[in-house]
Design a protein around this motif. Structure first.
Motif, PDB file in Angstrom:
ATOM      1  N   LYS A   1      46.140  54.317  40.519  1.00  0.00           N
ATOM      2  CA  LYS A   1      45.090  54.969  41.313  1.00  0.00           C
ATOM      3  C   LYS A   1      44.045  53.956  41.793  1.00  0.00           C
ATOM      4  O   LYS A   1      42.826  54.176  41.703  1.00  0.00           O
ATOM      5  CB  LYS A   1      44.434  56.104  40.515  1.00  0.00           C
ATOM      6  CG  LYS A   1      45.391  57.234  40.182  1.00  0.00           C
ATOM      7  CD  LYS A   1      44.689  58.341  39.400  1.00  0.00           C
ATOM      8  CE  LYS A   1      45.601  59.542  39.191  1.00  0.00           C
ATOM      9  NZ  LYS A   1      46.837  59.216  38.459  1.00  0.00           N
ATOM     10  N   GLN A   2      44.551  52.854  42.302  1.00  0.00           N
ATOM     11  CA  GLN A   2      43.674  51.819  42.834  1.00  0.00           C
ATOM     12  C   GLN A   2      44.415  51.048  43.919  1.00  0.00           C
ATOM     13  O   GLN A   2      45.601  51.288  44.171  1.00  0.00           O
ATOM     14  CB  GLN A   2      43.240  50.856  41.727  1.00  0.00           C
ATOM     15  CG  GLN A   2      44.410  50.086  41.084  1.00  0.00           C
ATOM     16  CD  GLN A   2      43.990  49.345  39.831  1.00  0.00           C
ATOM     17  OE1 GLN A   2      43.227  49.852  39.012  1.00  0.00           O
ATOM     18  NE2 GLN A   2      44.488  48.126  39.659  1.00  0.00           N
ATOM     19  N   LYS A   3      43.722  50.134  44.552  1.00  0.00           N
ATOM     20  CA  LYS A   3      44.310  49.280  45.576  1.00  0.00           C
ATOM     21  C   LYS A   3      44.371  47.856  45.037  1.00  0.00           C
ATOM     22  O   LYS A   3      43.417  47.369  44.435  1.00  0.00           O
ATOM     23  CB  LYS A   3      43.456  49.324  46.844  1.00  0.00           C
ATOM     24  CG  LYS A   3      43.945  48.438  47.976  1.00  0.00           C
ATOM     25  CD  LYS A   3      42.984  48.517  49.149  1.00  0.00           C
ATOM     26  CE  LYS A   3      43.383  47.539  50.256  1.00  0.00           C
ATOM     27  NZ  LYS A   3      42.396  47.560  51.372  1.00  0.00           N
ATOM     28  N   SER A   4      45.498  47.194  45.232  1.00  0.00           N
ATOM     29  CA  SER A   4      45.611  45.795  44.810  1.00  0.00           C
ATOM     30  C   SER A   4      44.580  44.948  45.548  1.00  0.00           C
ATOM     31  O   SER A   4      44.333  45.142  46.734  1.00  0.00           O
ATOM     32  CB  SER A   4      47.008  45.252  45.115  1.00  0.00           C
ATOM     33  OG  SER A   4      47.993  45.955  44.407  1.00  0.00           O
ATOM     34  N   ALA A   5      43.986  44.014  44.830  1.00  0.00           N
ATOM     35  CA  ALA A   5      43.007  43.128  45.456  1.00  0.00           C
ATOM     36  C   ALA A   5      42.839  41.877  44.615  1.00  0.00           C
ATOM     37  O   ALA A   5      43.047  41.898  43.398  1.00  0.00           O
ATOM     38  CB  ALA A   5      41.662  43.830  45.617  1.00  0.00           C
ATOM     39  N   VAL A   6      42.472  40.799  45.281  1.00  0.00           N
ATOM     40  CA  VAL A   6      42.100  39.558  44.604  1.00  0.00           C
ATOM     41  C   VAL A   6      40.644  39.290  44.944  1.00  0.00           C
ATOM     42  O   VAL A   6      40.303  39.023  46.099  1.00  0.00           O
ATOM     43  CB  VAL A   6      42.988  38.378  45.042  1.00  0.00           C
ATOM     44  CG1 VAL A   6      42.463  37.072  44.431  1.00  0.00           C
ATOM     45  CG2 VAL A   6      44.434  38.608  44.633  1.00  0.00           C
ATOM     46  N   LEU A   7      39.784  39.397  43.937  1.00  0.00           N
ATOM     47  CA  LEU A   7      38.364  39.119  44.112  1.00  0.00           C
ATOM     48  C   LEU A   7      38.142  37.660  43.729  1.00  0.00           C
ATOM     49  O   LEU A   7      38.242  37.296  42.557  1.00  0.00           O
ATOM     50  CB  LEU A   7      37.523  40.036  43.215  1.00  0.00           C
ATOM     51  CG  LEU A   7      37.864  41.530  43.248  1.00  0.00           C
ATOM     52  CD1 LEU A   7      36.945  42.305  42.312  1.00  0.00           C
ATOM     53  CD2 LEU A   7      37.768  42.071  44.664  1.00  0.00           C
ATOM     54  N   TRP A   8      37.886  36.836  44.731  1.00  0.00           N
ATOM     55  CA  TRP A   8      37.820  35.393  44.507  1.00  0.00           C
ATOM     56  C   TRP A   8      36.360  34.958  44.420  1.00  0.00           C
ATOM     57  O   TRP A   8      35.680  34.793  45.420  1.00  0.00           O
ATOM     58  CB  TRP A   8      38.537  34.650  45.630  1.00  0.00           C
ATOM     59  CG  TRP A   8      38.789  33.212  45.297  1.00  0.00           C
ATOM     60  CD1 TRP A   8      37.943  32.157  45.507  1.00  0.00           C
ATOM     61  CD2 TRP A   8      39.960  32.659  44.678  1.00  0.00           C
ATOM     62  NE1 TRP A   8      38.503  30.986  45.062  1.00  0.00           N
ATOM     63  CE2 TRP A   8      39.748  31.278  44.547  1.00  0.00           C
ATOM     64  CE3 TRP A   8      41.155  33.216  44.228  1.00  0.00           C
ATOM     65  CZ2 TRP A   8      40.699  30.433  43.989  1.00  0.00           C
ATOM     66  CZ3 TRP A   8      42.101  32.370  43.670  1.00  0.00           C
ATOM     67  CH2 TRP A   8      41.869  30.988  43.558  1.00  0.00           C
ATOM     68  N   PHE A   9      35.864  34.775  43.176  1.00  0.00           N
ATOM     69  CA  PHE A   9      34.483  34.374  42.946  1.00  0.00           C
ATOM     70  C   PHE A   9      34.369  32.857  43.096  1.00  0.00           C
ATOM     71  O   PHE A   9      35.006  32.105  42.360  1.00  0.00           O
ATOM     72  CB  PHE A   9      34.037  34.783  41.543  1.00  0.00           C
ATOM     73  CG  PHE A   9      33.895  36.262  41.342  1.00  0.00           C
ATOM     74  CD1 PHE A   9      32.644  36.867  41.396  1.00  0.00           C
ATOM     75  CD2 PHE A   9      35.010  37.058  41.110  1.00  0.00           C
ATOM     76  CE1 PHE A   9      32.514  38.236  41.211  1.00  0.00           C
ATOM     77  CE2 PHE A   9      34.888  38.429  40.925  1.00  0.00           C
ATOM     78  CZ  PHE A   9      33.629  39.021  40.985  1.00  0.00           C
ATOM     79  N   THR A  10      33.554  32.415  44.037  1.00  0.00           N
ATOM     80  CA  THR A  10      33.346  30.986  44.247  1.00  0.00           C
ATOM     81  C   THR A  10      31.851  30.689  44.199  1.00  0.00           C
ATOM     82  O   THR A  10      31.014  31.550  44.506  1.00  0.00           O
ATOM     83  CB  THR A  10      33.934  30.519  45.595  1.00  0.00           C
ATOM     84  OG1 THR A  10      33.699  29.110  45.762  1.00  0.00           O
ATOM     85  CG2 THR A  10      33.324  31.267  46.770  1.00  0.00           C
ATOM     86  N   GLY A  11      31.515  29.485  43.800  1.00  0.00           N
ATOM     87  CA  GLY A  11      30.120  29.080  43.706  1.00  0.00           C
ATOM     88  C   GLY A  11      30.015  27.847  42.829  1.00  0.00           C
ATOM     89  O   GLY A  11      30.990  27.430  42.195  1.00  0.00           O
ATOM     90  N   LEU A  12      28.854  27.277  42.797  1.00  0.00           N
ATOM     91  CA  LEU A  12      28.632  26.065  42.004  1.00  0.00           C
ATOM     92  C   LEU A  12      28.766  26.328  40.505  1.00  0.00           C
ATOM     93  O   LEU A  12      28.649  27.472  40.051  1.00  0.00           O
ATOM     94  CB  LEU A  12      27.236  25.514  42.300  1.00  0.00           C
ATOM     95  CG  LEU A  12      27.007  24.953  43.708  1.00  0.00           C
ATOM     96  CD1 LEU A  12      25.515  24.774  43.949  1.00  0.00           C
ATOM     97  CD2 LEU A  12      27.752  23.638  43.901  1.00  0.00           C
TER      98      LEU A  12
END
Length: 206
Positions: free
Chosen positions: A29-40
Motif C-alpha cells: 500500500k505504498q509507491k516505490s521510491a528512492v529518497l536520496w539525502f545529500t548534503g555536507l
C-alpha cells in the motif's frame, strides 16, 4: 527518463518475473521510491533519514535505510575516498537502491554524494519520478561548528585528505525535489515536511 537495463555482455539478459515492482508495492500500500539525502558531513542526513524511517514504520510503511558509514563496512569496504572510488561507491549504492525499490520499498539513502553527475547517474537508473533528491541544506560553517565526529577538525589539521567541503568539492543540488532547511528547523519539523511532501507525491497515503 525510464530506467533501462543494459549489460556489456549480449549473453546476459534481464529476466522479467511475473511478480513485479507494482505488485510488490501494491501489497505494501505504498509507491516505490528512492529518497536520496545529500548534503555536507554534519548536515544531519542520517539523523533526518533515521527519524523519517521511524515515522514511516510507525505509520505502517515498508522501508530500508542505506547509510554511508554502514555501507562502507560491507558492500563498499574495499573502496577508498579517492574521486574514482567515491564514484564507484555511489554507483554500487544506486544499483542496490534500485533493487530495493524493485522490491516495492521506500528506500532512504543518506550519502554526501558530492557530485551532481553522480546523483544524476543514480536518477537515470530509476523510472521518472521514483528518484527523489532531498537536499539537507546546512551551510558549511554550521556543519563545521557541529562537527559531531570531529572530522572537520582533523581535515583542517591535514589529518584527513579529500574531505568534502574542505579540500574536496561539494556541488549542491540546483533543483532538488525537496530542500530541507536543516540549519533552521529541528528534526521533528523536518520529518513533518518530508511526510507532507511524500503524501503530495503519492508515495504514501495522505
Amino acid at each position: 527518463m525510464s530506467a533501462t537495463v543494459e549489460s556489456q555482455d549480449p549473453n546476459i539478459v534481464w529476466h522479467q518475473h511475473a511478480v513485479d515492482k507494482a505488485f510488490r508495492a501494491n501489497l505494501k500500500k505504498q509507491k516505490s521510491a528512492v529518497l536520496w539525502f545529500t548534503g555536507l558531513s554534519g548536515a544531519g542526513k542520517s539523523t533526518v533519514a533515521g527519524a523519517l524511517e521511524s515515522k514511516l514504520a510507525q505509520l505502517g510503511y515498508h522501508t530500508y535505510l542505506l547509510d554511508g558509514d554502514n555501507v562502507r563496512h560491507g558492500l563498499c569496504k574495499d573502496l577508498t575516498f579517492s574521486d574514482s572510488d567515491r564514484k564507484e561507491n555511489i554507483r554500487r549504492i544506486g544499483e542496490l537502491a534500485k533493487l530495493m525499490a524493485d522490491a516495492g520499498l521506500i528506500v532512504l539513502s543518506a550519502f554526501i554524494s558530492p557530485h551532481r553527475s553522480e546523483r544524476q547517474m543514480v536518477r537515470d537508473l530509476l523510472p521518472e519520478g521514483e528518484f527523489i533528491e532531498v537536499y539537507v541544506n546546512v551551510p558549511l560553517e554550521v556543519c563545521e561548528q557541529r562537527d559531531p565526529k570531529g572530522l572537520y577538525k582533523k581535515a583542517r589539521a591535514g589529518e584527513i585528505k579529500n574531505f568534502t567541503g574542505i579540500d574536496s568539492l561539494y556541488e549542491a543540488p540546483q533543483a532538488a525535489e525537496i530542500d530541507l532547511p536543516a540549519g533552521e528547523l529541528d528534526v521533528p519539523q523536518l520529518v513533518d515536511l518530508m511526510i507532507t511532501s511524500l503524501e503530495q507525491r503519492g508515495v504514501i497515503q495522505a
